[in-house]
Design a protein around this motif. Structure first.
Motif, PDB file in Angstrom:
ATOM      1  N   ALA A  89      21.776   3.629  36.095  1.00 15.43           N
ATOM      2  CA  ALA A  89      21.509   4.230  34.782  1.00 15.43           C
ATOM      3  C   ALA A  89      22.819   4.409  34.006  1.00 15.43           C
ATOM      4  N   TYR A  90      23.842   4.944  34.681  1.00 14.99           N
ATOM      5  CA  TYR A  90      25.096   5.210  33.964  1.00 14.99           C
ATOM      6  C   TYR A  90      25.836   3.923  33.577  1.00 14.99           C
ATOM      7  N   ASP A  91      25.680   2.840  34.349  1.00 18.91           N
ATOM      8  CA  ASP A  91      26.266   1.550  33.932  1.00 18.91           C
ATOM      9  C   ASP A  91      25.684   1.140  32.584  1.00 18.91           C
ATOM     10  N   ALA A  92      24.376   1.325  32.436  1.00 21.07           N
ATOM     11  CA  ALA A  92      23.725   0.933  31.178  1.00 21.07           C
ATOM     12  C   ALA A  92      24.107   1.882  30.041  1.00 21.07           C
ATOM     13  N   VAL A  93      24.164   3.189  30.346  1.00 22.69           N
ATOM     14  CA  VAL A  93      24.554   4.172  29.320  1.00 22.69           C
ATOM     15  C   VAL A  93      25.924   3.794  28.742  1.00 22.69           C
ATOM     16  N   ALA A  94      26.837   3.368  29.618  1.00 26.48           N
ATOM     17  CA  ALA A  94      28.203   3.031  29.182  1.00 26.48           C
ATOM     18  C   ALA A  94      28.216   1.845  28.224  1.00 26.48           C
ATOM     19  N   ARG A  95      27.167   1.025  28.282  1.00 20.66           N
ATOM     20  CA  ARG A  95      27.129  -0.148  27.411  1.00 20.66           C
ATOM     21  C   ARG A  95      26.459   0.139  26.068  1.00 20.66           C
ATOM     22  N   ILE A  96      25.929   1.346  25.908  1.00 23.84           N
ATOM     23  CA  ILE A  96      25.292   1.693  24.634  1.00 23.84           C
ATOM     24  C   ILE A  96      26.330   2.364  23.739  1.00 23.84           C
ATOM     25  N   ASP A  97      26.489   1.801  22.556  1.00 25.39           N
ATOM     26  CA  ASP A  97      27.504   2.300  21.635  1.00 25.39           C
ATOM     27  C   ASP A  97      26.824   3.180  20.592  1.00 25.39           C
ATOM     28  N   TRP A  98      27.014   4.490  20.748  1.00 28.68           N
ATOM     29  CA  TRP A  98      26.373   5.433  19.829  1.00 28.68           C
ATOM     30  C   TRP A  98      27.290   6.646  19.619  1.00 28.68           C
ATOM     31  N   PRO A  99      28.205   6.522  18.644  1.00 24.54           N
ATOM     32  CA  PRO A  99      29.161   7.612  18.413  1.00 24.54           C
ATOM     33  C   PRO A  99      28.471   8.937  18.065  1.00 24.54           C
ATOM     34  N   GLY A 100      27.249   8.884  17.553  1.00 23.94           N
ATOM     35  CA  GLY A 100      26.559  10.123  17.167  1.00 23.94           C
ATOM     36  C   GLY A 100      25.860  10.823  18.316  1.00 23.94           C
ATOM     37  N   GLY A 101      25.979  10.264  19.542  1.00 20.04           N
ATOM     38  CA  GLY A 101      25.204  10.828  20.653  1.00 20.04           C
ATOM     39  C   GLY A 101      26.045  11.370  21.784  1.00 20.04           C
ATOM     40  N   PHE A 102      25.405  12.069  22.695  1.00 15.94           N
ATOM     41  CA  PHE A 102      26.070  12.537  23.923  1.00 15.94           C
ATOM     42  C   PHE A 102      25.047  12.538  25.052  1.00 15.94           C
ATOM     43  N   ASN A 103      25.573  12.555  26.273  1.00 15.63           N
ATOM     44  CA  ASN A 103      24.676  12.665  27.425  1.00 15.63           C
ATOM     45  C   ASN A 103      25.377  13.419  28.539  1.00 15.63           C
ATOM     46  N   ARG A 104      24.617  13.968  29.447  1.00 16.26           N
ATOM     47  CA  ARG A 104      25.220  14.584  30.624  1.00 16.26           C
ATOM     48  C   ARG A 104      25.734  13.499  31.551  1.00 16.26           C
ATOM     49  N   GLY A 105      26.854  13.796  32.239  1.00 23.49           N
ATOM     50  CA  GLY A 105      27.438  12.811  33.141  1.00 23.49           C
ATOM     51  C   GLY A 105      27.072  13.067  34.593  1.00 23.49           C
ATOM     52  N   ASP A 106      26.208  14.067  34.835  1.00 27.69           N
ATOM     53  CA  ASP A 106      25.999  14.489  36.231  1.00 27.69           C
ATOM     54  C   ASP A 106      24.522  14.590  36.615  1.00 27.69           C
ATOM     55  N   ILE A 107      23.679  13.794  35.963  1.00 25.55           N
ATOM     56  CA  ILE A 107      22.248  13.856  36.318  1.00 25.55           C
ATOM     57  C   ILE A 107      22.076  13.476  37.791  1.00 25.55           C
ATOM     58  N   GLY A 108      21.343  14.303  38.508  1.00 29.67           N
ATOM     59  CA  GLY A 108      21.110  14.056  39.938  1.00 29.67           C
ATOM     60  C   GLY A 108      22.151  14.690  40.842  1.00 29.67           C
ATOM     61  N   TRP A 109      23.079  15.502  40.265  1.00 31.07           N
ATOM     62  CA  TRP A 109      24.243  15.975  41.048  1.00 31.07           C
ATOM     63  C   TRP A 109      23.867  16.679  42.343  1.00 31.07           C
ATOM     64  N   ARG A 110      22.807  17.474  42.271  1.00 37.13           N
ATOM     65  CA  ARG A 110      22.450  18.275  43.448  1.00 37.13           C
ATOM     66  C   ARG A 110      22.088  17.343  44.618  1.00 37.13           C
ATOM     67  N   GLU A 111      21.277  16.341  44.284  1.00 34.60           N
ATOM     68  CA  GLU A 111      20.804  15.413  45.304  1.00 34.60           C
ATOM     69  C   GLU A 111      21.927  14.465  45.733  1.00 34.60           C
ATOM     70  N   ILE A 112      22.767  14.061  44.773  1.00 31.81           N
ATOM     71  CA  ILE A 112      23.882  13.164  45.102  1.00 31.81           C
ATOM     72  C   ILE A 112      24.827  13.874  46.080  1.00 31.81           C
ATOM     73  N   ALA A 113      25.040  15.177  45.856  1.00 34.68           N
ATOM     74  CA  ALA A 113      25.891  15.949  46.777  1.00 34.68           C
ATOM     75  C   ALA A 113      25.263  15.972  48.165  1.00 34.68           C
ATOM     76  N   ARG A 114      23.937  16.147  48.211  1.00 33.38           N
ATOM     77  CA  ARG A 114      23.272  16.168  49.531  1.00 33.38           C
ATOM     78  C   ARG A 114      23.362  14.796  50.195  1.00 33.38           C
ATOM     79  N   GLU A 115      23.173  13.731  49.384  1.00 35.13           N
ATOM     80  CA  GLU A 115      23.238  12.375  49.950  1.00 35.13           C
ATOM     81  C   GLU A 115      24.646  12.072  50.458  1.00 35.13           C
ATOM     82  N   THR A 116      25.651  12.485  49.697  1.00 36.71           N
ATOM     83  CA  THR A 116      27.030  12.228  50.088  1.00 36.71           C
ATOM     84  C   THR A 116      27.354  12.999  51.360  1.00 36.71           C
ATOM     85  N   GLY A 117      26.821  14.223  51.447  1.00 34.57           N
ATOM     86  CA  GLY A 117      27.028  15.034  52.637  1.00 34.57           C
ATOM     87  C   GLY A 117      26.475  14.394  53.890  1.00 34.57           C
TER      88      GLY A 117
END
Ligand code: AMP
Ligand code: GLY
Length: 424
Positions: free
Chosen positions: A394-422
């Motif tokens: 998802a974030y690879d695709a977000v990086a390819r979208i050029d929209w100076p008027g927008g923003f997004n969170r950079g950490d969607i899934g963080w809780r689960e990603i931390a558990r998976e990494t653990g």
């Protein structure tokens, strides 16, 4: 089976995901959407029917020979659109006005919980400020104060202190109405989705979302800045408990009360130390949860939604893709507060569906250019073998979208990603 022409109601990311999935149904004929958006326009014919005018919706359906209506958002259902379509002999996905009280009225849902022994937070209802304040003084903080009725997410205050609770009562009762005061439940939140045809239940899976605007789950509450499905925190045992202890008694209870629930039941759960408890019901798919459920469904969606509408869900089957789906919401700068409309977005067309699926939530096309027209504007969904992998897509695709008027969170899934990494 002859092709069926369908009208989809709504114009957000949820409806783009529904339209995208409906498009794959072999029995779908023409697909209309009111009002739709620029993404939906790629898979449906967008029309401007006033959905608050039920006669106009019925007349449109008759005129176009539409056999089935799928209602995305809650407001038309709470207003009785499903009843009016049914009375006109038009099939509809979504509950009756009576059954829609499960989302439309917090006290209705709390009474259902009490009556059918469904686990939820202890509660009391007040219409006068003094008695409400006496009650919270007796209970203490943390405590939760909610306006009764549809409040578009703005009517809930989780008060950490007694002062916050007293302030919330003043605010929520300032213009009359009722407040529901609830016991604070500690735990992690997760969502569980199921279709029901009034009697049978077909589980659709689990999801978790991120409601706060900024990274680290900080900032103001929003409609949701991202989500993933399935939610590993909902273990098979917890799914069974949610089904047996919460969803089944609700569906049985609603039928017993003469208001059978037909549609999707979206249970917001708190996973407490005593097991899953109901936070709230929604009577529709979640947004952005729908954008992670639809890409995983391997079934004829139109047939499923029709089975929920006509009482044949017991014969329906769904397969699920094994992968995890994760969606990142791209919102206009300023959202959920004031934001500008009309900023230009580029790069969306270059993203192939095998890379990520870009669902449009608030877009229009002006002279061929894609522009933002809402608060939540795009939802970029990636699929992978884990939350971590789906997030990377998802974030690879977000990086390819050029929209100076927008923003997004950079950490969607963080809780689960931390558990998976653990784990690794
Ligand atoms: P609701 O609109 O009822 O879903 O509430 C919005 C949010 O407030 C929920 O997603 C929870 O994070 C929180 N919340 C609501 N009720 C409670 C409760 N009784 N205990 C703890 N948190 C709650
Ligand atoms: N994402 C939360 C909702 O749809 O209500």
């Amino acid at each position: 089976m002859a092709a069926i022409d369908v009208l989809l109601i709504g114009g957000g990311g949820r409806e783009h995901a529904l339209a995208w999935a409906l498009r794959k149904s072999p029995t779908l004929g023409r697909l209309w959407c009111a009002p739709g958006n620029a993404g939906i326009a790629q898979v449906a014919e967008c029309v401007s029917v006033d959905v608050t005018d039920h006669d106009a919706v019925v007349a449109f359906c008759k005129d176009k020979g539409i056999g089935f209506v799928v209602v995305g958002p809650e407001a038309p259902l709470v207003a009785g659109l499903a009843d009016d379509l049914e009375a006109a002999g038009i099939g509809v996905f979504g509950p009756s006005k009576a059954a829609a009280q499960l989302e439309g009225s917090k006290t209705f849902t709390k009474e259902i919980c009490d009556r059918f022994a469904i686990p939820t937070a202890a509660w009391a209802k007040f219409s006068d400020i003094a008695s409400a304040k006496d009650y919270v003084r007796a209970q203490g903080a943390p405590i939760v104060i909610k306006a009764d009725g549809l409040a578009a997410g703005k009517g809930v205050v989780v008060a950490e202190t007694l002062d916050d609770a007293l302030g919330a009562i003043d605010m929520l009762l300032a213009n009359g109405g009722d407040v529901v005061i609830e016991e604070f439940m500690a735990g992690e939140e997760a969502s569980f989705f199921a279709l029901s045809d009034g009697t049978s239940i077909l589980p659709l899976g689990t999801a978790q979302d991120h409601k706060r605007a900024y990274d680290g789950d900080t900032g103001p509450n929003t409609g949701g800045m991202g989500a993933y499905s399935p939610a590993p925190v909902m273990t098979p045992d917890l799914v069974q408990r949610a089904l047996k202890e919460i969803v089944e008694p609700t569906v049985r209870g609603m039928a017993e009360l003469g208001m059978p629930y037909r549609g999707v039941l979206y249970a917001g759960l708190m996973l407490t130390k005593d097991g899953p408890k109901l936070v709230e019901y929604n009577i529709r798919f979640g947004d952005p949860e729908c954008q992670v459920l639809m890409p995983r469904i391997d079934a004829d969606l139109l047939a499923l939604l029709m089975a929920a509408s006509n009482g044949t869900l017991d014969k329906a089957r769904v397969n699920w893709r094994e992968e995890t789906a994760l969606t990142v919401v791209m919102a206009a700068k300023g959202y959920p507060g004031a934001y500008d409309k009309g900023s230009i977005i580029s790069g969306v067309e270059a993203i192939g569906e095998d890379e990520a699926i870009v669902f449009h939530a608030g877009t229009a096309r002006r002279d061929g250019t894609l522009v933002a027209t809402g608060g939540r504007v795009l939802c970029v969904t990636g699929l992978g073998n884990s939350v971590t992998q789906a997030a990377a897509k998802a974030y690879d695709a977000v990086a390819r979208i050029d929209w100076p008027g927008g923003f997004n969170r950079g950490d969607i899934g963080w809780r689960e990603i931390a558990r998976e990494t653990g784990k690794t």
